[in-house]
Scaffold this motif. Structure first.
Motif, short mmCIF file in Angstrom:
data_model
loop_
_atom_site.label_atom_id
_atom_site.label_comp_id
_atom_site.label_asym_id
_atom_site.label_seq_id
_atom_site.Cartn_x
_atom_site.Cartn_y
_atom_site.Cartn_z
N THR A 185 6.06 2.89 -3.90
CA THR A 185 4.73 3.87 -3.57
C THR A 185 4.90 3.93 -1.66
OG1 THR A 185 3.24 3.68 -5.43
CG2 THR A 185 2.34 4.41 -3.31
N GLU A 186 4.96 2.67 -1.43
CA GLU A 186 5.01 2.79 0.25
C GLU A 186 6.30 3.24 0.89
OE1 GLU A 186 2.54 -1.14 0.67
OE2 GLU A 186 4.55 -1.62 0.70
N ARG B 237 7.97 5.68 -0.82
CA ARG B 237 7.74 7.33 -0.86
C ARG B 237 6.79 7.85 0.22
NH1 ARG B 237 6.88 6.88 -7.66
NH2 ARG B 237 9.08 7.33 -8.27
N GLY B 238 5.85 7.19 0.45
CA GLY B 238 4.68 7.37 1.26
C GLY B 238 5.31 7.82 2.91
N THR C 104 6.68 -1.77 -1.67
CA THR C 104 6.57 -1.03 -3.05
C THR C 104 7.41 0.43 -2.99
OG1 THR C 104 4.51 0.14 -2.46
CG2 THR C 104 4.33 -2.23 -3.18
N ALA D 268 13.52 6.11 -3.22
CA ALA D 268 12.58 7.11 -2.80
C ALA D 268 13.33 8.08 -2.00
CB ALA D 268 11.63 6.20 -1.80
N ARG E 287 14.56 0.12 -3.94
CA ARG E 287 13.40 0.93 -3.82
C ARG E 287 13.38 2.07 -2.71
NH1 ARG E 287 9.16 -4.30 -4.20
NH2 ARG E 287 9.41 -4.53 -6.42
N SER F 201 0.40 10.44 -1.09
CA SER F 201 0.83 10.51 -2.23
C SER F 201 -0.41 11.34 -3.25
CB SER F 201 0.40 8.94 -2.88
OG SER F 201 1.66 8.25 -2.47
N ASP G 290 7.56 10.78 -8.36
CA ASP G 290 6.34 11.13 -7.30
C ASP G 290 6.14 12.68 -7.29
OD1 ASP G 290 4.56 10.01 -5.38
OD2 ASP G 290 5.78 10.58 -3.81
N ALA H 240 4.86 11.86 -12.45
CA ALA H 240 4.81 10.69 -11.54
C ALA H 240 5.97 9.83 -11.41
CB ALA H 240 3.68 9.78 -12.16
N GLU I 201 -0.10 4.57 3.50
CA GLU I 201 1.33 4.13 3.04
C GLU I 201 1.91 3.73 4.61
OE1 GLU I 201 0.09 6.65 -0.29
OE2 GLU I 201 0.05 6.77 1.82
#
Length: 542
Positions: free
Chosen positions: A241-242, A244-245, A239, A304, A300, A32, A115, A112, A232
């Motif tokens: 973020t996870e 996307r990671g 999440t 992503a 989610r 990230s 991402d 953001a 991640e």
């Protein structure tokens, strides 16, 4: 058709290992990127670049920035020798690149909210043309960042003397097998790139959001598999973020980045982009999850996935409106010889019961089913490839239920099989010919011929299904076949249960070559070392 010359494994590993062996990569949070501060160092491309969904006249250009910036692309048309055309060398298509003038395209801002990913849809491109691409981001001060280079070729616009080739596979970074610097990273991707395909089909399980990746993993034979890791991927993704990671993690691999810079991607999703064997409305009982509602995880995971795929027109995102998912199933027209129908067998998938309902249950959903039948009916292409993220006749158990279409009963269609029966019967009724199903999911490779003469359900025309994968995951199989639609196993090969990608012998991809004028459709099943395991050539029906 002669098989291609297999690349030397040492050559593959030497080229692939360069960055994978760079153990100085940050291991925490590397997936990230934080926004760049105004006036700080120039924007970089931490995830490389991709092209995707390339047709005879269009392409999607994708990249990700290290901070906020606007995506720009410059396309240079190349001649037959791979040299840039210069202005005035061609009179075709002024302003399209075929006249020798570069095409400059300005895309959206990467922020953001996405991402820091962004894409450009390039349209009105000349058919049958190879382009060198330059992608970069400009910051708010107009400073140009790192320039990434790649190339792609638009599909032919008319029947030509040239062949069209592509590869497909599934299952990346599953069962804890991530980027291993000791073996040169995900070298199966280098084996695919080495055969110089025109494009690449990813049949799903592009990530394993439900499979944590640890620094080390003990293989079945006791060997130790070593992974590069990021924060991640250390746990199941819950999440945004996870999720996307997970995608940005795979793009740390040099083999993947090199292939994606040169080979356009056409992808679909399956279960592991969210969690294993999921269906809408499911409530998880897995203690690894604090978020148990699958609908929340799927939303989610889908966002992503769409952010990280070079797909045309799948995202609606504007300030204040939030993310609106659009359909994943779509048609990619690859000229007169080939249409690719990409399926989504996850969004409308029914609950994983035993599959023996007297009424029809869903894998595609009615809207997608009718779209597919209509598209096949209208298609003028010689060959119609259906990219399916789940196989048709392979039994895939999920506890006491079935993850698959097949229910292991071998009799008249029940449950999801009733939907497949309507599809196959509809194809026969509208007299659509030369359909080939390509799929993955089951972690071994296979070739299946389906025919009514062997089937419990007989209202369909014979067809072929080819299975390839995994490309960098644990190996499994082969599985039991269900006899409802009369499959015959022409070939199958699997690695050891939970076998690692280390030696490449249990990892597989498929290669297709469509001869000039569509006169044949040759399929090869190949292991990750580039060794051909099986070949079958089909000829078109009129």
């Amino acid at each position: 058709m002669d098989s291609f010359t297999a690349p030397n494994r040492r050559t593959l590993l030497r080229g692939a290992a360069a960055a994978a062996l760079a153990t100085t990569l940050p291991v925490a949070g590397a997936a990230s990127a934080a926004p760049a501060r105004p006036g700080s160092s120039r924007l970089t491309l931490p995830s490389g670049l991709q092209t995707g969904d390339v047709t005879s006249s269009s392409a999607v250009l994708w990249s990700r920035a290290s901070g906020e910036g606007r995506l720009h692309a410059v396309l240079h048309a190349l001649d037959a020798d791979g040299k840039r055309l210069t202005a005035g060398r061609s009179r075709r298509g002024k302003g399209t690149g075929a006249d020798g003038r570069p095409i400059s395209l300005r895309g959206p801002w990467a922020t953001a909210e996405t991402d820091f990913t962004a894409r450009i849809s390039a349209k009105q491109l000349p058919a049958g043309t190879t382009f060198e691409t330059e992608l970069f981001f400009e910051d708010e001060n107009g400073h140009r960042g790192e320039v990434g280079s790649g190339r792609f070729s638009t599909a032919p616009g008319h029947r030509s003397d040239g062949a069209q080739t592509f590869v497909w596979t599934a299952d990346t970074a599953g069962q804890g097998y991530g980027i291993n610097p000791d073996v040169g990273g995900m070298f199966g991707y280098e084996a695919m790139r080495a055969v110089a395909p025109d494009f690449f089909l990813h049949a799903g399980d592009t990530i394993y959001a439900d499979g944590p990746i640890a620094e080390t993993l003990e293989e079945p034979d006791g060997a130790i598999w070593r992974n590069l890791v990021t924060e991640e991927v250390s746990k199941v993704a819950e999440t945004l973020t996870e999720f996307r990671g997970r995608h940005s993690y795979n793009l740390l691999d040099d083999n993947i980045r090199a292939m994606y810079a040169e080979v356009p991607v056409i992808a679909t999703w399956d279960d592991h982009e969210t969690t294993n064997n999921w269906w809408a409305g499911e409530i998880l009982e897995d203690e690894k999850y604090t978020v148990r509602d699958v609908n929340t995880l799927a939303a989610r995971g889908r966002r992503a996935w769409q952010e990280y795929q070079p797909i045309a027109d799948v995202r609606a995102l504007s300030p204040g409106s939030g993310f609106e998912p659009e359909r994943i199933y779509r048609l990619i027209e690859r000229g007169p010889d080939l249409d690719v129908f990409v399926l989504d067998m996850r969004t409308d998938k029914s609950e994983n019961t035993d599959g023996r309902e007297q009424h029809e249950t869903s894998m595609l959903g009615e809207e997608q089913l009718q779209w597919l039948l209509k598209g096949l009916r209208r298609s003028q292409a010689t060959w119609k490839v259906i990219l399916a993220d789940l196989p048709l006749g392979i039994v895939v158990p999920d506890g006491e239920g079935q993850e698959s279409i097949a229910n292991a009963e071998n009799g008249a269609p029940l449950g999801r099989e009733l939907e497949l029966a309507r599809l196959l019967s509809g194809i026969k009724t509208q007299k659509t010919k030369n359909i080939v199903f390509l799929t993955g999911d089951v972690h071994y490779c296979a070739a299946h011929h389906y025919s009514p003469e062997r089937a419990a359900f007989t209202d369909f025309d014979p067809f072929w299904e080819f299975v390839a994968g995994p490309i960098n995951s644990g190996s499994f199989g082969p599985n039991e076949m269900d006899g409802t639609f009369g499959p015959e196993v022409d070939f199958q090969k699997a690695g050891p249960a939970m076998g690692s990608p280390r030696d490449g012998k249990g990892q597989f991809f498929g290669r297709v070559e469509i001869a000039p004028q569509g006169e044949s459709f040759t399929v090869e099943l190949i292991d990750a070392n580039g060794d051909v395991q099986y070949t079958r050539t089909l000829t078109p029906e009129s």
